[in-house]
Write a protein that holds these residues in place. Structure first.
Motif, PDB file in Angstrom:
ATOM      1  N   ASP A  96       0.864  -1.173   0.000  1.00 54.61           N
ATOM      2  CA  ASP A  96       0.000   0.000   0.000  1.00 54.61           C
ATOM      3  C   ASP A  96       0.903   1.227   0.000  1.00 54.61           C
ATOM      4  O   ASP A  96       1.595   1.491   0.988  1.00 54.61           O
ATOM      5  CB  ASP A  96      -0.918   0.005   1.219  1.00 54.61           C
ATOM      6  N   ALA A  97       0.895   1.954  -1.106  1.00 54.93           N
ATOM      7  CA  ALA A  97       1.782   3.115  -1.252  1.00 54.93           C
ATOM      8  C   ALA A  97       1.478   4.191  -0.213  1.00 54.93           C
ATOM      9  O   ALA A  97       2.403   4.818   0.312  1.00 54.93           O
ATOM     10  CB  ALA A  97       1.666   3.690  -2.659  1.00 54.93           C
ATOM     11  N   LEU A  98       0.205   4.415   0.090  1.00 57.20           N
ATOM     12  CA  LEU A  98      -0.150   5.464   1.048  1.00 57.20           C
ATOM     13  C   LEU A  98       0.267   5.122   2.470  1.00 57.20           C
ATOM     14  O   LEU A  98       0.730   5.986   3.218  1.00 57.20           O
ATOM     15  CB  LEU A  98      -1.657   5.748   1.000  1.00 57.20           C
ATOM     16  N   LEU A  99       0.107   3.869   2.856  1.00 56.14           N
ATOM     17  CA  LEU A  99       0.478   3.446   4.210  1.00 56.14           C
ATOM     18  C   LEU A  99       1.962   3.091   4.324  1.00 56.14           C
ATOM     19  O   LEU A  99       2.478   2.947   5.430  1.00 56.14           O
ATOM     20  CB  LEU A  99      -0.374   2.249   4.632  1.00 56.14           C
ATOM     21  N   GLY A 100       2.624   2.899   3.194  1.00 61.05           N
ATOM     22  CA  GLY A 100       4.036   2.508   3.215  1.00 61.05           C
ATOM     23  C   GLY A 100       4.230   1.071   3.652  1.00 61.05           C
ATOM     24  O   GLY A 100       5.247   0.739   4.247  1.00 61.05           O
ATOM     25  N   GLY A 102       4.233  -3.210   2.842  1.00 59.84           N
ATOM     26  CA  GLY A 102       4.733  -4.117   1.824  1.00 59.84           C
ATOM     27  C   GLY A 102       6.224  -4.288   1.988  1.00 59.84           C
ATOM     28  O   GLY A 102       6.842  -3.744   2.911  1.00 59.84           O
ATOM     29  N   LEU A 103       6.806  -5.053   1.107  1.00 58.12           N
ATOM     30  CA  LEU A 103       8.235  -5.354   1.181  1.00 58.12           C
ATOM     31  C   LEU A 103       9.082  -4.232   0.588  1.00 58.12           C
ATOM     32  O   LEU A 103      10.070  -3.806   1.159  1.00 58.12           O
ATOM     33  CB  LEU A 103       8.492  -6.665   0.435  1.00 58.12           C
ATOM     34  N   GLY A 104       8.677  -3.750  -0.583  1.00 60.70           N
ATOM     35  CA  GLY A 104       9.433  -2.707  -1.263  1.00 60.70           C
ATOM     36  C   GLY A 104       8.670  -2.222  -2.471  1.00 60.70           C
ATOM     37  O   GLY A 104       7.676  -2.820  -2.873  1.00 60.70           O
ATOM     38  N   GLU A 105       9.131  -1.112  -3.025  1.00 59.32           N
ATOM     39  CA  GLU A 105       8.476  -0.576  -4.216  1.00 59.32           C
ATOM     40  C   GLU A 105       9.517  -0.221  -5.266  1.00 59.32           C
ATOM     41  O   GLU A 105      10.679  -0.001  -4.941  1.00 59.32           O
ATOM     42  CB  GLU A 105       7.589   0.615  -3.889  1.00 59.32           C
ATOM     43  N   PHE A 106       9.057  -0.182  -6.508  1.00 58.05           N
ATOM     44  CA  PHE A 106       9.946   0.092  -7.634  1.00 58.05           C
ATOM     45  C   PHE A 106       9.343   1.226  -8.454  1.00 58.05           C
ATOM     46  O   PHE A 106       8.195   1.157  -8.868  1.00 58.05           O
ATOM     47  CB  PHE A 106      10.099  -1.158  -8.514  1.00 58.05           C
ATOM     48  N   ARG A 107      10.137   2.279  -8.655  1.00 61.08           N
ATOM     49  CA  ARG A 107       9.709   3.406  -9.485  1.00 61.08           C
ATOM     50  C   ARG A 107      10.367   3.257 -10.845  1.00 61.08           C
ATOM     51  O   ARG A 107      11.596   3.294 -10.957  1.00 61.08           O
ATOM     52  CB  ARG A 107      10.091   4.737  -8.860  1.00 61.08           C
ATOM     53  N   LEU A 108       9.542   3.089 -11.868  1.00 60.06           N
ATOM     54  CA  LEU A 108      10.056   2.944 -13.226  1.00 60.06           C
ATOM     55  C   LEU A 108      10.452   4.312 -13.770  1.00 60.06           C
ATOM     56  O   LEU A 108       9.725   5.293 -13.577  1.00 60.06           O
ATOM     57  CB  LEU A 108       8.994   2.336 -14.144  1.00 60.06           C
ATOM     58  N   ASP A 109      11.593   4.369 -14.427  1.00 59.98           N
ATOM     59  CA  ASP A 109      11.998   5.594 -15.120  1.00 59.98           C
ATOM     60  C   ASP A 109      11.015   5.877 -16.250  1.00 59.98           C
ATOM     61  O   ASP A 109      10.378   4.960 -16.772  1.00 59.98           O
ATOM     62  CB  ASP A 109      13.405   5.457 -15.701  1.00 59.98           C
ATOM     63  N   ALA A 110      10.925   7.123 -16.648  1.00 58.60           N
ATOM     64  CA  ALA A 110      10.007   7.509 -17.726  1.00 58.60           C
ATOM     65  C   ALA A 110      10.368   6.818 -19.046  1.00 58.60           C
ATOM     66  O   ALA A 110       9.508   6.614 -19.888  1.00 58.60           O
ATOM     67  CB  ALA A 110      10.018   9.026 -17.907  1.00 58.60           C
ATOM     68  N   ALA A 111      11.625   6.439 -19.206  1.00 58.07           N
ATOM     69  CA  ALA A 111      12.066   5.804 -20.449  1.00 58.07           C
ATOM     70  C   ALA A 111      12.107   4.270 -20.351  1.00 58.07           C
ATOM     71  O   ALA A 111      12.567   3.608 -21.277  1.00 58.07           O
ATOM     72  CB  ALA A 111      13.450   6.317 -20.827  1.00 58.07           C
ATOM     73  N   ALA A 112      11.618   3.699 -19.255  1.00 55.81           N
ATOM     74  CA  ALA A 112      11.675   2.245 -19.071  1.00 55.81           C
ATOM     75  C   ALA A 112      10.851   1.527 -20.137  1.00 55.81           C
ATOM     76  O   ALA A 112       9.722   1.912 -20.434  1.00 55.81           O
ATOM     77  CB  ALA A 112      11.169   1.873 -17.683  1.00 55.81           C
TER      78      ALA A 112
END
Length: 183
Positions: A96-100, A102-112
């Motif tokens: 849950d991004a708002l609650l923070g 989970g195990l981890g998160e991945f932000r994709l680059d705009a060019a991914a």
């Protein structure tokens, strides 16, 4: 001399018993799918299958090629502090991004583009006593400082809906040209 060998064999067996511990990590989902520029994350289930020791989570990491332009990983467990699993206990948590959570998160680059395969590694230590109890002494009760368990993971860059529309229009135009040429 025989007693020394017996003592060394017992110490070796004790060490092997400690290192034979195996935690089991399952990611949900195994493959993250997000559009370039977006963030997605993994939930998880972790089982401490050690019958004697407490498992203390110390952090996570995602394997990335050096200088990856695909995106960046953020550990959500390590910064939260002391997360302890009793012997034979399990912990499950959704992303849950708002609650923070989970195990981890991945932000994709705009060019991914495409897919990045790798693994998420969860680091932990083992203790014979619950680290949250008053009786805990790190010098006497920690039996393994740097253990880890990993799970296969992947991140898939999904084209934006506008890109899909362009692919669809291109396919229709190609089909029309093909039919016109064959007629």
């Amino acid at each position: 001399m025989t007693n020394i060998f017996k003592l060394l064999a017992a110490a070796g067996a004790s060490l092997l018993a400690t290192t034979a511990h195996a935690a089991v990590l399952t990611l949900t989902p195994g493959v993250l799918a997000a559009q370039p520029g977006q963030t997605a994350g993994w939930g998880f289930t972790l089982h401490n299958d050690d019958a004697d020791n407490y498992l203390v989570i110390t952090g996570t990491e995602f394997s990335l090629p050096p200088l990856s332009s695909f995106g960046s990983y953020v550990d959500l467990l390590g910064p939260r502090g002391l997360l302890v699993l009793a012997p034979q206990a399990s912990l499950s948590e959704g992303y849950d991004a708002l609650l923070g959570t989970g195990l981890g998160e991945f932000r994709l680059d705009a060019a991914a583009r495409g897919r990045l395969d790798g693994e998420v590694r969860l680091h932990y230590l083992l203790s014979t006593v619950d680290p949250t109890s008053a009786a805990f002494d790190p010098d006497a009760h920690i039996v393994s400082f740097d253990a880890s368990v990993s799970a296969q993971a992947a991140v898939q860059a999904v084209p934006e809906p506008a890109s899909w529309a362009l692919f669809g229009i291109g396919a229709v135009l190609a089909l029309m040209v093909s039919r016109r040429r064959s007629a």
